[in-house]
Design a protein around this motif. Structure first.
Motif: not given
Length: 537
Positions: A461, A465, A482
């Motif tokens: 993640s 991101v 997200l």
């Protein structure tokens, strides 16, 4: 004559000492009860909470602006800034910075199953001491790192050190918590995750801004050192479902003696020359050989894969972990990119302190509240899934709405409520991991849950991101995308409500264990009243 031969002892066999399997008093009536451990259940909880707090202070410090810093920048006129923190010193882009944040996960993922498997042959409490020692050395090494790859390697070993604690601490707490407060105690323990990250934001910001980012890691190592030493010098504790090493050796010795006795009787019925062979066989059987060691290793691997098959075939466990993966995907990115996103969206000059304050307050209140609510509902696997899906769904709504606000105050109010609800899941989700499997599988259950939520959750993640932000160049849009993943987590946990979950906490962990051996599988801190009654009977 045959009868006399059978009754005559074998002159070639050494007399074996008597084996005491389990008793509170010896033959003379002298009390042989071992001295109680210095630990009480509450002391154990406090110590484990402090250790867990330090683990997550390290993660928060890595994400703080004071330690993580900012990259070197250059204007069109050619004026360049030196940057700050790790990102400035090593000139890392956002993708490399995201990899650095997740590097410790590599060690954590590789070591967690190993420590969980070793718990069946090595005292789990001592394994925690080994892990914390590795963590201490690796954290100090981060402070001495000189380039990107050197700090990456040190971060990996931080993960190795943390693996033993993450896999084994929760079963210890679940063993010794009061029956009516098990989820509350787990909630208190997992409360240290958000509060540790929050303290890490503040700690990293203060130390990094006033001294250097390197001092933050050295300070962590100094604080963890006493707990690493404690793991070796204190009397080791036992886990429910795991017999002490002494009782395992005793059982092996009894089986060996019985087998040798049968062999000897058969051999003595023939001639004296065969008795010499029996003696030779007895001596050779006590000498470890390469084939024996190889066979033991094969058995360990076979048992590991057999246990893994049990976990993967358990629908309750799989659904619980899948929801936890989706949840952790969001929380992992929040913890790392939160201060930076807040700084860019709302121009927070003190983003570390603001995000740290929100996280520590909401994390403490939400995590404890989640555990207490499940205890009030009656701690069952079905009720845990109800609480998980409901809290995550409404928490996702609040967090998503918060990032839609242009006002800082509107954002802070809604985001605080959202985090309060989201963190209420920590106690229930780990309660399901511990109680949907039999006691001997709990360390592996926790280890594989940790492996899964990291390898599919917060490990990818943070870099993803970073890539998304580099692409869209809009922190608000990135945060909304997200946050939407939390709705997926709520949906998966909602499915768990309709599964038939059986609480296996009180099931026997080893089918081959004898009645006497089972008396030794209770936690060291547990009240011995029941054991004393059984011994008297």
């Amino acid at each position: 004559m045959a009868t006399m031969a059978e009754e005559q002892p074998n002159p070639y066999m050494e007399p074996s000492p008597p084996v005491r399997l389990s008793s509170e008093t010896d033959m003379a009536g002298t009390d042989t009860t071992p001295a109680p451990s210095w630990f009480t259940p509450k002391r154990l909880l406090v110590i484990f909470c402090v250790i867990n707090l330090l683990n997550y202070v390290d993660r928060g410090a890595m994400a703080s602006n004071g330690v993580n810093g900012s990259r070197r920048t250059c204007t069109k006129s050619g004026t360049c800034s030196s940057g700050s923190g790790i990102q400035g010193d090593f000139n890392l882009n956002n993708f490399e910075d995201g990899i650095l944040s997740s590097a410790f996960m590599v060690g954590l993922l590789l070591a967690s199953p190993i420590f969980a498997s070793l718990a069946k042959s090595v005292n789990p409490f001592r394994l925690i001491g080994v892990g914390l020692s590795v963590w201490t050395v690796a954290a100090a090494g981060c402070g001495f790192s000189f380039n990107f790859w050197s700090i990456i390697i040190c971060r990996m070993f931080v993960g190795v050190g943390e693996a033993s604690f993450i896999s084994l601490a929760a079963p210890f707490i679940d063993d010794n918590a009061p029956v009516a407060q098990k989820t509350a105690w787990l909630g208190i323990f997992y409360m240290c995750i958000p509060s540790g990250v929050a303290v890490g934001y503040v700690y990293g910001g203060l130390v990094g801004d006033h001294f250097s980012w390197r001092y933050a890691f050295w300070g962590e190592a100094i604080l963890m050192l006493p707990f690493a030493i404690l793991g070796f010098i204190m009397k080791p504790l036992q886990l429910k479902g795991f017999a002490p090493a002494q009782s395992k050796k005793t059982q092996t010795a009894v089986e060996t003696i019985a087998q040798e006795g049968q062999d000897t009787e058969a051999l003595n019925g023939k001639d004296g020359a065969l008795s010499m062979k029996a003696d030779s066989k007895y001596q050779s059987s006590n000498t470890p050989s390469g084939s024996t060691i190889s066979s033991n290793n094969v058995n360990r691997f076979s048992r590991f894969f057999k246990d893994m098959k049990v976990l993967l075939c358990d629908k309750v466990y799989v659904v619980n972990v899948l929801g936890y993966i989706s949840y952790n995907f969001v929380i992992g990115a929040y913890s790392y990119w939160g201060p930076k996103a807040g700084y860019n969206i709302y121009n927070m000059s003190n983003a570390d302190l603001i995000f740290g304050g929100i996280t520590i307050v909401c994390g403490i209140l939400g995590t404890i509240a989640g555990g207490c609510v499940l205890d009030l509902m009656t701690s069952t696997i079905s009720n845990a899934f109800k609480l998980l899906s409901t809290a995550t769904f409404f928490g996702a709504i609040c967090c998503f709405s918060a990032f839609c606000f242009k006002s800082l105050y509107g954002f802070l109010a809604l985001f605080s409520i959202g985090e309060l609800l989201v963190f209420a899941t920590q106690g229930p989700v780990n309660y399901v991991c511990l109680h949907c499997v039999k006691p001997s599988l709990r360390p592996l259950s926790m280890a594989m849950s940790t492996v899964a939520i990291h390898i599919f959750g917060d490990v990818p993640s943070s870099p993803l991101v970073g890539v998304l932000q580099d692409s869209v160049n809009n922190w608000r849009e990135t945060a909304l995308i997200l946050t939407s993943v939390l709705f997926l987590a709520a949906g998966i946990w909602f499915i768990g409500i309709f599964l038939h979950g059986v609480d296996r906490f009180n099931e026997e962990s080893e089918h081959h264990a004898t009645r006497i051996d089972r008396s030794n599988t209770t936690p060291l801190l547990e009240d011995k009243t029941a054991d004393a009654a059984e011994a008297s009977a």
